[in-house]
Design a protein around this motif. Structure first.
Motif, PDB file in Angstrom:
ATOM      1  N   VAL A 185     -23.823  49.246   0.882  1.00 48.87           N
ATOM      2  CA  VAL A 185     -23.256  48.154   0.960  1.00 48.87           C
ATOM      3  C   VAL A 185     -23.797  47.362   1.457  1.00 48.87           C
ATOM      4  N   LEU A 186     -23.634  45.865   0.588  1.00 44.66           N
ATOM      5  CA  LEU A 186     -24.240  44.848   1.511  1.00 44.66           C
ATOM      6  C   LEU A 186     -23.131  44.195   1.939  1.00 44.66           C
ATOM      7  N   GLU A 187     -22.513  43.897   3.170  1.00 40.60           N
ATOM      8  CA  GLU A 187     -21.324  43.413   3.250  1.00 40.60           C
ATOM      9  C   GLU A 187     -21.910  41.357   3.813  1.00 40.60           C
ATOM     10  N   CYS A 188     -20.939  40.762   3.292  1.00 39.95           N
ATOM     11  CA  CYS A 188     -20.952  39.447   4.632  1.00 39.95           C
ATOM     12  C   CYS A 188     -19.554  39.146   4.261  1.00 39.95           C
ATOM     13  N   ASP A 189     -19.427  38.078   5.490  1.00 37.83           N
ATOM     14  CA  ASP A 189     -18.236  36.917   5.810  1.00 37.83           C
ATOM     15  C   ASP A 189     -17.321  36.216   4.164  1.00 37.83           C
ATOM     16  N   TYR A 190     -16.622  36.468   3.971  1.00 39.05           N
ATOM     17  CA  TYR A 190     -16.219  35.718   2.908  1.00 39.05           C
ATOM     18  C   TYR A 190     -14.902  35.483   3.508  1.00 39.05           C
ATOM     19  N   PRO A 191     -14.602  34.116   2.622  1.00 36.57           N
ATOM     20  CA  PRO A 191     -12.765  33.369   2.926  1.00 36.57           C
ATOM     21  C   PRO A 191     -11.638  34.640   2.110  1.00 36.57           C
ATOM     22  N   VAL A 192     -12.016  35.150   1.197  1.00 36.39           N
ATOM     23  CA  VAL A 192     -11.159  36.253   0.467  1.00 36.39           C
ATOM     24  C   VAL A 192     -12.002  37.863   0.147  1.00 36.39           C
ATOM     25  N   ASP A 193     -11.113  38.873   1.012  1.00 41.16           N
ATOM     26  CA  ASP A 193     -11.621  39.643   0.970  1.00 41.16           C
ATOM     27  C   ASP A 193     -11.753  40.312  -1.017  1.00 41.16           C
ATOM     28  N   ARG A 194     -13.125  41.040  -1.100  1.00 40.36           N
ATOM     29  CA  ARG A 194     -13.583  41.352  -2.391  1.00 40.36           C
ATOM     30  C   ARG A 194     -14.686  42.127  -2.492  1.00 40.36           C
ATOM     31  N   ASP A 195     -14.442  43.606  -3.865  1.00 43.22           N
ATOM     32  CA  ASP A 195     -15.500  44.893  -3.883  1.00 43.22           C
ATOM     33  C   ASP A 195     -16.611  44.246  -4.712  1.00 43.22           C
ATOM     34  N   VAL A 196     -16.964  43.647  -5.120  1.00 39.82           N
ATOM     35  CA  VAL A 196     -18.343  43.884  -6.475  1.00 39.82           C
ATOM     36  C   VAL A 196     -18.573  44.855  -6.587  1.00 39.82           C
ATOM     37  N   GLN A 197     -18.854  46.066  -7.644  1.00 37.39           N
ATOM     38  CA  GLN A 197     -19.846  46.543  -8.288  1.00 37.39           C
ATOM     39  C   GLN A 197     -20.327  46.401  -8.754  1.00 37.39           C
ATOM     40  N   LEU A 198     -21.535  47.011  -8.692  1.00 42.73           N
ATOM     41  CA  LEU A 198     -22.739  46.231  -9.554  1.00 42.73           C
ATOM     42  C   LEU A 198     -23.240  47.069 -10.751  1.00 42.73           C
ATOM     43  N   GLY A 199     -22.711  48.365 -10.272  1.00 40.17           N
ATOM     44  CA  GLY A 199     -22.797  49.393 -11.535  1.00 40.17           C
ATOM     45  C   GLY A 199     -24.010  49.376 -12.534  1.00 40.17           C
TER      46      GLY A 199
END
Length: 325
Positions: A185-199
């Motif tokens: 998992v690549l994590e980043c500080d972000y304004p909202v909580d979000r998961d991106v599945q590259l698939g």
């Protein structure tokens, strides 16, 4: 927190953008021109750019809030091939997509007339938006494109070294500190909580000159995945391109001589100071001094890469080499 989830296939399909993206730089620069932060770096650029603007910011202000979501259709993938290609793609955006993305920005009742016309897919409205984006780009981005390109190319060279050292895993681990690689998992500080599945689709890493503090990605998970992140900046402020060109010309006078020509050629696709010294057959101190002079002349960009510094040739330096070949 943004979390981008990789599979083994995704790791094999991670790639670096080959050049700055004209529309991403345009949209993100609009964020920079409205805030007061990074005054040392962008203050002069803001002053210069604002004097060239002629009302282009009104429509853009309605589409691009100071923070948070802005529509994905403003940054089509074709922007990586230049402003013309990007705007052509923007004008071809389907009405259904326009309505859906603008609905996330404002409710239909809140939309001003100019946004309702865009949401309806009206040709003249999209043509007007493209015209405004082009005018803003000419005022705030185009005059600094050589600097933008040099910075992004330097970032690309640094990440390319990481790939050579340890593959995609090392590349992701070498990204700026706001991005943290905790496999898979690549994590980043972000304004909202979000998961991106590259698939299995992979990920395009797009370094950006005007992106600051946090990375940016597209809102629609169905679009081709891209992560726009801040390119490392050189220390000099952005602005005064004409005066910098005069400074560069004065600096070019220092470059007359065989040794510096050899050193400039030795940088190639990028070199640390020790590699530069070895390739050019000069001492470490001499290589550092020559690189400093060429950096002052605008021929070389220097960025820190781990415990070393990485020198890359700017477009001006490349043009000088080409002219001399």
């Amino acid at each position: 927190m943004l979390r981008i989830h990789f599979t083994g296939v995704d790791l094999a399909r991670v790639r670096m953008a080959g050049r700055p993206d004209a529309l991403w730089e345009t949209i993100l620069s609009f964020h920079r021109i409205r805030d007061r932060r990074d005054a040392r770096l962008f203050g002069e650029w803001r002053t210069e750019s604002r004097t060239r603007l002629n009302g282009e910011t009104r429509l853009l202000g309605a589409l691009i809030p100071s923070r948070g979501y802005f529509p994905d259709f403003l940054t089509p993938m074709e922007g990586q091939y230049g402003m013309d290609a990007g705007l052509d793609a923007l004008r071809e955006t389907r009405p259904q997509r326009l309505r859906a993305e603008l609905a996330l920005l404002t409710t239909e009742q809140e939309q001003p007339t100019r946004l309702r016309e865009i949401a309806d897919g009206q040709g003249p409205a999209l043509a007007r938006l493209a015209s405004v984006l082009r005018a803003y780009h000419r005022a705030a981005v185009e005059p600094y494109w050589a600097r933008i390109q040099a910075q992004v190319e330097a970032e690309r060279a640094a990440r390319g070294r990481a790939v050579l050292d340890g593959g995609a895993d090392e590349l992701l681990a070498s990204l700026p500190p706001m991005l943290r690689w905790n496999p898979p998992v690549l994590e980043c500080d972000y304004p909202v909580d979000r998961d991106v599945q590259l698939g299995g689709r992979g990920l395009l890493l797009q370094p950006s000159f005007f992106c600051r503090r946090t990375a940016v990605t597209l809102h629609d998970p169905g679009l081709s995945p891209v992560l726009v992140y801040p390119a490392q900046h050189a220390s000099s402020p952005v602005g005064a391109e004409p005066s910098r060109a005069r400074d560069g010309l004065r600096g070019l006078g220092k470059l007359v001589g065989h040794t510096r020509s050899v050193v400039l050629r030795a940088i190639g696709d990028g070199a640390t100071t020790s590699e530069l010294a070895r390739r050019a057959g000069v001492s470490l101190a001499s290589a550092s001094q020559h690189a400093c002079v060429m950096r002052e002349a605008g021929l070389v960009t220097t960025l820190r890469h781990g415990n070393a510094v990485l020198h890359t040739v700017t477009p001006l330096g490349a043009a000088l080499l080409k002219a001399g070949s």
